[in-house]
Design a protein around this motif. Structure first.
Motif, mmCIF file in Angstrom:
data_model
loop_
_atom_site.group_PDB
_atom_site.id
_atom_site.type_symbol
_atom_site.label_atom_id
_atom_site.label_comp_id
_atom_site.label_asym_id
_atom_site.label_seq_id
_atom_site.Cartn_x
_atom_site.Cartn_y
_atom_site.Cartn_z
ATOM 1 N N ASN A 128 0.826 -1.204 0.000
ATOM 2 C CA ASN A 128 0.000 0.000 0.000
ATOM 3 C C ASN A 128 0.864 1.259 0.000
ATOM 4 O O ASN A 128 0.566 2.227 -0.721
ATOM 5 C CB ASN A 128 -0.926 -0.004 1.204
ATOM 6 C CG ASN A 128 -1.967 1.084 1.151
ATOM 7 O OD1 ASN A 128 -2.135 1.849 2.093
ATOM 8 N ND2 ASN A 128 -2.683 1.165 0.048
ATOM 9 N N TYR A 161 -6.268 5.680 -2.367
ATOM 10 C CA TYR A 161 -5.149 4.837 -1.951
ATOM 11 C C TYR A 161 -4.762 5.069 -0.500
ATOM 12 O O TYR A 161 -4.293 4.152 0.178
ATOM 13 C CB TYR A 161 -3.945 5.081 -2.856
ATOM 14 C CG TYR A 161 -4.129 4.511 -4.243
ATOM 15 C CD1 TYR A 161 -4.368 3.158 -4.433
ATOM 16 C CD2 TYR A 161 -4.091 5.322 -5.373
ATOM 17 C CE1 TYR A 161 -4.552 2.630 -5.691
ATOM 18 C CE2 TYR A 161 -4.278 4.804 -6.636
ATOM 19 C CZ TYR A 161 -4.512 3.459 -6.793
ATOM 20 O OH TYR A 161 -4.709 2.936 -8.038
ATOM 21 N N GLY A 164 -6.011 2.867 2.535
ATOM 22 C CA GLY A 164 -5.441 1.558 2.812
ATOM 23 C C GLY A 164 -4.374 1.550 3.894
ATOM 24 O O GLY A 164 -4.159 0.514 4.543
ATOM 25 N N HIS A 168 -4.525 -1.331 6.698
ATOM 26 C CA HIS A 168 -3.527 -2.394 6.693
ATOM 27 C C HIS A 168 -2.678 -2.375 7.970
ATOM 28 O O HIS A 168 -2.299 -3.429 8.483
ATOM 29 C CB HIS A 168 -2.627 -2.269 5.461
ATOM 30 C CG HIS A 168 -3.208 -2.897 4.236
ATOM 31 N ND1 HIS A 168 -3.282 -2.258 3.021
ATOM 32 C CD2 HIS A 168 -3.760 -4.116 4.042
ATOM 33 C CE1 HIS A 168 -3.842 -3.057 2.134
ATOM 34 N NE2 HIS A 168 -4.141 -4.182 2.731
#
Length: 210
Positions: A128, A161, A164, A168
């Protein structure tokens, strides 16, 4: 404006294809000697469920990576050395997915599952970050992007994006106390990206109207 990234995209597609293919190597056929009747074979196949789980999670994660990579490069028209190395980092990490997948398949359901899931989710933290790095390099130097893309479109893609990173990281930390929940969290994020990947296309349409 002539697109300069055709070779990067072609090479990347090949690497993603190889990364997905490597996953299937971890699926093992049960030994014939100990599975000489239907029930024994069924039991052996059911016992391999962690391998099928790990394969499925990793297959769809790499597939979603490829989809988002493809859509990102619809907005990137030019390249420089920094962008190429950032793209190479993504490809390197994509080919690494098979290793934590094998760990997950081998150790899920054992006392060592926390370590296996931590390695697995930790790799996706790095992936990521690499995607954010690639888009950051491309969007910082506007000459690398398609000329008509708007600032609004660039920010929309960046936000998509950035979601994430905390998810994560949360999955990585959760893996030490609830490994199954960490995998569910990752799967939920990948599902979100699967449905929101169209934002990149919508951003292109927005760019054309701007």
């Amino acid at each position: 404006m002539e697109k300069e990234t055709a070779r990067i995209e072609g090479f990347s597609d090949g690497v993603f294809a190889i990364a997905i293919t490597l996953l299937v190597l971890e699926l093992r056929i049960p030994a014939a000697e100990s599975n000489n009747n239907p029930q024994a074979l069924i039991n052996s196949l059911l016992a391999q469920w962690p391998s099928f789980l790990a394969f499925s999670l990793s297959f769809f994660s790499i597939f979603i990576m490829w989809v988002n990579h493809h859509k990102m490069f619809k907005q990137i028209y030019r390249r420089n050395s920094t962008l190429m190395f950032a793209n190479g980092l993504i490809l390197f990490l994509a080919t690494c997915v098979s290793y934590p997948t094998a760990l997950l398949a081998r150790y899920y359901g054992t006392p060592s599952v926390t370590v296996a899931v931590a390695v697995y989710t930790g790799l996706f933290v790095l992936i990521n970050l690499a995607f954010n790095l690639l888009w950051g390099i491309a969007s910082r130097n506007r000459t690398l992007l398609r000329p008509e893309i708007s600032e609004v479109a660039i920010k929309k893609i960046r936000r998509n994006y950035q979601y994430g990173i905390p998810v994560h990281l949360s999955a990585f930390l959760l893996s030490f106390c609830w490994p199954g929940g960490a995998l569910i969290l990752c799967a939920g994020l990948w599902t979100y990206w699967a449905f929101t990947s169209r934002k990149l296309d919508l951003s292109a349409n927005l760019a054309k109207r701007s």
